[in-house]
Every structure is written in C-alpha cells, then in structure tokens.
Design a protein around this motif. Structure first.
Motif, PDB file in Angstrom:
ATOM      1  N   GLU A   1       0.126 -29.138  40.690  1.00  0.00           N
ATOM      2  CA  GLU A   1      -0.278 -30.478  40.257  1.00  0.00           C
ATOM      3  C   GLU A   1       0.571 -30.926  39.070  1.00  0.00           C
ATOM      4  OE1 GLU A   1      -4.095 -32.775  38.215  1.00  0.00           O
ATOM      5  OE2 GLU A   1      -4.197 -30.631  38.662  1.00  0.00           O
ATOM      6  N   MET A   2       0.704 -30.072  38.066  1.00  0.00           N
ATOM      7  CA  MET A   2       1.504 -30.432  36.894  1.00  0.00           C
ATOM      8  C   MET A   2       2.963 -30.672  37.267  1.00  0.00           C
ATOM      9  SD  MET A   2       0.030 -27.997  33.848  1.00  0.00           S
ATOM     10  CE  MET A   2       0.366 -26.469  34.742  1.00  0.00           C
ATOM     11  N   GLN A   3       3.479 -29.860  38.191  1.00  0.00           N
ATOM     12  CA  GLN A   3       4.877 -29.991  38.581  1.00  0.00           C
ATOM     13  C   GLN A   3       5.123 -31.286  39.358  1.00  0.00           C
ATOM     14  OE1 GLN A   3       6.279 -27.878  36.559  1.00  0.00           O
ATOM     15  NE2 GLN A   3       7.489 -26.746  38.056  1.00  0.00           N
ATOM     16  N   PHE A   4       4.303 -31.549  40.358  1.00  0.00           N
ATOM     17  CA  PHE A   4       4.533 -32.719  41.210  1.00  0.00           C
ATOM     18  C   PHE A   4       4.272 -34.034  40.484  1.00  0.00           C
ATOM     19  CE2 PHE A   4       3.776 -29.729  44.932  1.00  0.00           C
ATOM     20  CZ  PHE A   4       5.113 -29.714  45.292  1.00  0.00           C
ATOM     21  N   LEU A   5       3.371 -34.032  39.520  1.00  0.00           N
ATOM     22  CA  LEU A   5       3.118 -35.260  38.765  1.00  0.00           C
ATOM     23  C   LEU A   5       4.353 -35.701  37.985  1.00  0.00           C
ATOM     24  CD1 LEU A   5      -0.523 -34.749  37.422  1.00  0.00           C
ATOM     25  CD2 LEU A   5       0.257 -36.499  39.040  1.00  0.00           C
ATOM     26  N   ARG A   6       5.266 -34.776  37.735  1.00  0.00           N
ATOM     27  CA  ARG A   6       6.493 -35.133  37.033  1.00  0.00           C
ATOM     28  C   ARG A   6       7.384 -36.045  37.876  1.00  0.00           C
ATOM     29  NH1 ARG A   6       8.901 -29.456  35.161  1.00  0.00           N
ATOM     30  NH2 ARG A   6      10.198 -30.751  33.805  1.00  0.00           N
ATOM     31  N   LEU A   7       7.154 -36.046  39.202  1.00  0.00           N
ATOM     32  CA  LEU A   7       7.943 -36.902  40.085  1.00  0.00           C
ATOM     33  C   LEU A   7       7.318 -38.273  40.285  1.00  0.00           C
ATOM     34  CD1 LEU A   7       8.946 -34.263  42.777  1.00  0.00           C
ATOM     35  CD2 LEU A   7      10.462 -35.359  41.127  1.00  0.00           C
ATOM     36  N   GLY A   8       6.124 -38.484  39.739  1.00  0.00           N
ATOM     37  CA  GLY A   8       5.489 -39.793  39.827  1.00  0.00           C
ATOM     38  C   GLY A   8       5.290 -40.248  41.258  1.00  0.00           C
ATOM     39  N   ASP A   9       5.717 -41.502  41.545  1.00  0.00           N
ATOM     40  CA  ASP A   9       5.505 -42.061  42.890  1.00  0.00           C
ATOM     41  C   ASP A   9       6.635 -41.709  43.848  1.00  0.00           C
ATOM     42  OD1 ASP A   9       7.548 -43.564  41.853  1.00  0.00           O
ATOM     43  OD2 ASP A   9       6.601 -45.523  42.210  1.00  0.00           O
ATOM     44  N   GLN A  10       7.466 -40.740  43.475  1.00  0.00           N
ATOM     45  CA  GLN A  10       8.561 -40.330  44.353  1.00  0.00           C
ATOM     46  C   GLN A  10       8.178 -39.135  45.242  1.00  0.00           C
ATOM     47  OE1 GLN A  10      12.022 -39.673  41.902  1.00  0.00           O
ATOM     48  NE2 GLN A  10      11.989 -41.760  41.084  1.00  0.00           N
ATOM     49  N   VAL A  11       6.916 -38.720  45.183  1.00  0.00           N
ATOM     50  CA  VAL A  11       6.446 -37.637  46.032  1.00  0.00           C
ATOM     51  C   VAL A  11       5.030 -37.946  46.497  1.00  0.00           C
ATOM     52  CG1 VAL A  11       5.543 -36.312  44.061  1.00  0.00           C
ATOM     53  CG2 VAL A  11       6.118 -35.130  46.194  1.00  0.00           C
ATOM     54  N   GLU A  12       4.730 -37.573  47.743  1.00  0.00           N
ATOM     55  CA  GLU A  12       3.372 -37.690  48.285  1.00  0.00           C
ATOM     56  C   GLU A  12       2.961 -36.322  48.808  1.00  0.00           C
ATOM     57  OE1 GLU A  12       0.742 -39.896  51.788  1.00  0.00           O
ATOM     58  OE2 GLU A  12       2.924 -40.214  51.670  1.00  0.00           O
ATOM     59  N   ILE A  13       1.787 -35.846  48.362  1.00  0.00           N
ATOM     60  CA  ILE A  13       1.272 -34.557  48.807  1.00  0.00           C
ATOM     61  C   ILE A  13       0.435 -34.772  50.065  1.00  0.00           C
ATOM     62  CG2 ILE A  13       0.022 -32.483  48.127  1.00  0.00           C
ATOM     63  CD1 ILE A  13       2.453 -33.200  46.359  1.00  0.00           C
ATOM     64  N   LEU A  14       0.792 -34.099  51.138  1.00  0.00           N
ATOM     65  CA  LEU A  14       0.037 -34.199  52.379  1.00  0.00           C
ATOM     66  C   LEU A  14      -0.908 -33.024  52.568  1.00  0.00           C
ATOM     67  CD1 LEU A  14       2.911 -35.394  54.763  1.00  0.00           C
ATOM     68  CD2 LEU A  14       1.297 -36.784  53.424  1.00  0.00           C
ATOM     69  N   ALA A  15      -0.510 -31.858  52.103  1.00  0.00           N
ATOM     70  CA  ALA A  15      -1.342 -30.655  52.218  1.00  0.00           C
ATOM     71  C   ALA A  15      -0.876 -29.664  51.152  1.00  0.00           C
ATOM     72  CB  ALA A  15      -1.213 -30.046  53.613  1.00  0.00           C
ATOM     73  N   PRO A  16      -1.788 -28.796  50.699  1.00  0.00           N
ATOM     74  CA  PRO A  16      -3.177 -28.627  51.144  1.00  0.00           C
ATOM     75  C   PRO A  16      -4.073 -29.741  50.617  1.00  0.00           C
ATOM     76  CG  PRO A  16      -2.716 -27.167  49.312  1.00  0.00           C
ATOM     77  CD  PRO A  16      -1.417 -27.805  49.661  1.00  0.00           C
ATOM     78  N   ALA A  17      -5.205 -29.905  51.268  1.00  0.00           N
ATOM     79  CA  ALA A  17      -6.138 -30.971  50.881  1.00  0.00           C
ATOM     80  C   ALA A  17      -6.629 -30.780  49.449  1.00  0.00           C
ATOM     81  CB  ALA A  17      -7.321 -30.995  51.854  1.00  0.00           C
ATOM     82  N   SER A  18      -6.778 -29.518  49.022  1.00  0.00           N
ATOM     83  CA  SER A  18      -7.270 -29.250  47.665  1.00  0.00           C
ATOM     84  C   SER A  18      -6.294 -29.762  46.612  1.00  0.00           C
ATOM     85  CB  SER A  18      -7.497 -27.751  47.476  1.00  0.00           C
ATOM     86  OG  SER A  18      -6.309 -27.014  47.756  1.00  0.00           O
ATOM     87  N   LEU A  19      -4.988 -29.607  46.858  1.00  0.00           N
ATOM     88  CA  LEU A  19      -3.982 -30.097  45.909  1.00  0.00           C
ATOM     89  C   LEU A  19      -3.937 -31.620  45.931  1.00  0.00           C
ATOM     90  CD1 LEU A  19      -1.638 -29.792  43.948  1.00  0.00           C
ATOM     91  CD2 LEU A  19      -0.131 -29.354  45.900  1.00  0.00           C
ATOM     92  N   ARG A  20      -4.015 -32.205  47.108  1.00  0.00           N
ATOM     93  CA  ARG A  20      -4.024 -33.667  47.215  1.00  0.00           C
ATOM     94  C   ARG A  20      -5.229 -34.244  46.474  1.00  0.00           C
ATOM     95  NH1 ARG A  20      -1.703 -37.559  50.769  1.00  0.00           N
ATOM     96  NH2 ARG A  20      -3.015 -39.414  50.965  1.00  0.00           N
TER      97      ARG A  20
END
Length: 319
Positions: free
Chosen positions: A282-301
């Motif tokens: 979560e902390m890592q992907f939030l650094r990419l802002g709206d340039q990434v969309e998490i599809l799975a796992p559902a818990s991370l999304r």
C-alpha cells in the motif's frame, strides 16, 4: 611522536616533491616554526633535504626505505578509498599514513597514475535521500570484531529492547548502513549497528569459526532476505509514464515483473508483480498516485480505497 612526524615529512617530500613550509605544516598539523625545526633535525640526521626560495626538497635520487606499515595502517589499507568509512571506524589517521607510505614507495609513473585515480574517482556509499548511519558504538564494535572480543549489547529490535551476548564476526556497509554479523543465542544473525542502544566489550575472547567467510555469508543472507521479502503477488494496471519510475520507486524486482506485463488497448500495462505484504505494498503503490490501479488482491485494493477515501475527506473538508 616527533619521530613519526619526521618520517612523514621525508615521505611527503619523496612522494610529492618540493613543498613549502606552509604546505608541510598543514599536512603535519603543526606550525611553520615547528617545520623549520624539523627540517634542521632531518639535516642533522643525515637526510639530504635542502631549501631554496621555492620550498624544501630531497636531493635527486634519494629514496628512504623506511616505509614499513604499522598494524593499524595495514588494517586501514582496505579502506583507503573510503575516507568517510575509515573515519567512522576510527582509522582515518592510520589510512592517511598508509596511503602516504604506499605513495612514497611507488615509482614516479605509478604514483602519478594513483594520484590521477584518486583525483578522478570517488565512491559515495549512502543513497541520495539518506546520509547513512551514525552510531557512537561503531568504532568499539569494529575494534571488538578485530580483536575477537565478546560483546554485550542492548539492541532495539522490531518489538522491544533485548539483551544479547554476541561473538562479532564482521561488519558490512550496505547502502550507507552498517550491519554487524555476529553469533548469538540463536546462531549467526545480522544486527543494525545504529540500533545498538548500549554496548559493553567483555574481557572474554572467542575462537574464529573455521571456514567462515564474511562475503559468502553476506551473499547468502541477501539472497535469503530477497526470497522472503516478496512472498505475495499483486495484479496491477500501470500507466506508461509509471513504468519508467518503477526501478526508482518500487525496486528492480517489481520493475522486471512489470516489464513482462501485457499491453492494454488504452496504452496501460497489465502485470503481476511481487509484493512483501498488503501494508508494505500500500505504501509503495501510493507513491505512484493515479498512475497505478490495483486489481488484486482484494484486500490490498480495499486498503488503498480506504486510504484514498480518508485523504479525500481530509482535503475536501478544507474546500
């Protein structure tokens, strides 16, 4: 102490050629007046040093053979290209002296090449956003490693402070951070030196473990760490501009996995990438802002959805 300084003056003149009294004083950390007295002492001892209006020099062809290294200087040789590291370990003066002796012993052509390398190449170990570790205990730990002395430490671990009795095998500098490889109650482990809160060097020594190789041990440790670090997997969509940022923000493993992803009609990339845990990802992907969309796992999304909703409410309230 004066004998050491006199030898250093001879080696300076031998390795660097003509020097002024001010230059010699700056190198030796003494006054110019002291240099005048030292030069007289060298002449009285039969060292062929002479003066002219441009400074002091040795008679052409004279070379001293008094270039033997002390034990501390020999220990410091491996750190000759890392002056900051040598200072952290309490070996700065020994390294400087060893470099001077080696320089004096080299032929003129090799000394010129060595000087050119020193002038043109520099290693700065810490990363851009960190200055590296600082620890009041580093020099003491290094000395205990060298002398094979047992340590008693109070260590700040993940959950609480803990007491450890350690046999220190070696120190490793990784990305500006110092790590101690030592044997404790639970076998050979790795400790961050900056997390040692209290340290006592015990009078007991320990035998060097037969067959132990610090470099080989560290390679195995890193491989094991990396295998444990990425135990999960996430399915993501990445914007084209995010792909170039992945090595810098999320690391090489994630970047390589993303590069093998499937291009989508809208130009984005569908990929499966390794993750350490939901909270870390979560902390890592939030650094990419709206340039990434998490599809799975559902818990991370769900975690990211909740965080983004909280942020939207926080900033929306100000509007």
């Amino acid at each position: 102490m004066r004998a050491d300084r006199l030898l250093s003056l001879v080696l300076l003149l031998q390795s660097r050629g003509r020097q002024t009294a001010a230059q010699l004083a700056a190198e030796a950390g003494v006054s110019v007046r002291t240099i005048y007295r030292d030069i007289q002492a060298l002449g009285a001892a039969g060292i062929p040093v002479y003066a002219d209006p441009t400074g002091y020099a040795l008679v052409d062809g004279y070379r001293t053979q008094l270039t033997g290294l002390t034990a501390a200087e020999a220990r410091g040789l491996v750190l000759a290209g890392l002056p900051g590291v040598a200072a952290d370990l309490g070996l700065a003066e020994a390294v400087a002296a060893a470099q001077l002796k080696l320089s004096a012993a080299l032929p003129d052509t090799l000394r010129e090449r060595a000087d050119r390398m020193r002038q043109r190449f520099h290693l700065d170990a810490p990363g851009w956003y960190e200055d590296g570790d600082s620890s009041d205990h580093l020099a003491a730990v290094a000395d205990a490693v060298w002398r094979q002395r047992v340590l008693s430490v109070r260590y700040d671990g993940w959950t609480a402070l803990a007491e450890h009795r350690l046999e220190p095998y070696g120190l490793v500098l990784k990305a500006g951070k110092w790590y101690l490889v030592a044997r404790g109650e639970r076998g050979v482990r790795t400790f961050r030196v900056s997390q040692i809160r209290e340290l006592s060097v015990l009078p007991q020594t320990f035998p060097w473990p037969a067959g132990f190789d610090l470099e080989a041990h560290w390679r195995t440790h890193i491989a094991d760490f990396r295998s444990r670090m990425h135990r999960g997997e996430a399915v993501i969509r990445l914007a084209p501009q995010a792909v170039e940022r992945l090595p810098h923000l999320l690391g090489r493993a994630v970047a390589e996995a993303a590069a093998a992803g499937e291009p989508q009609p809208d130009g984005w990339l569908l990929a499966r990438v390794p993750i350490e845990s939901d909270s870390h990802a979560e902390m890592q992907f939030l650094r990419l802002g709206d340039q990434v969309e998490i599809l799975a796992p559902a818990s991370l999304r769900a975690r990211i959805t909740a965080t983004v909703s909280t942020l939207a409410a926080m900033y929306g309230a100000e509007g």
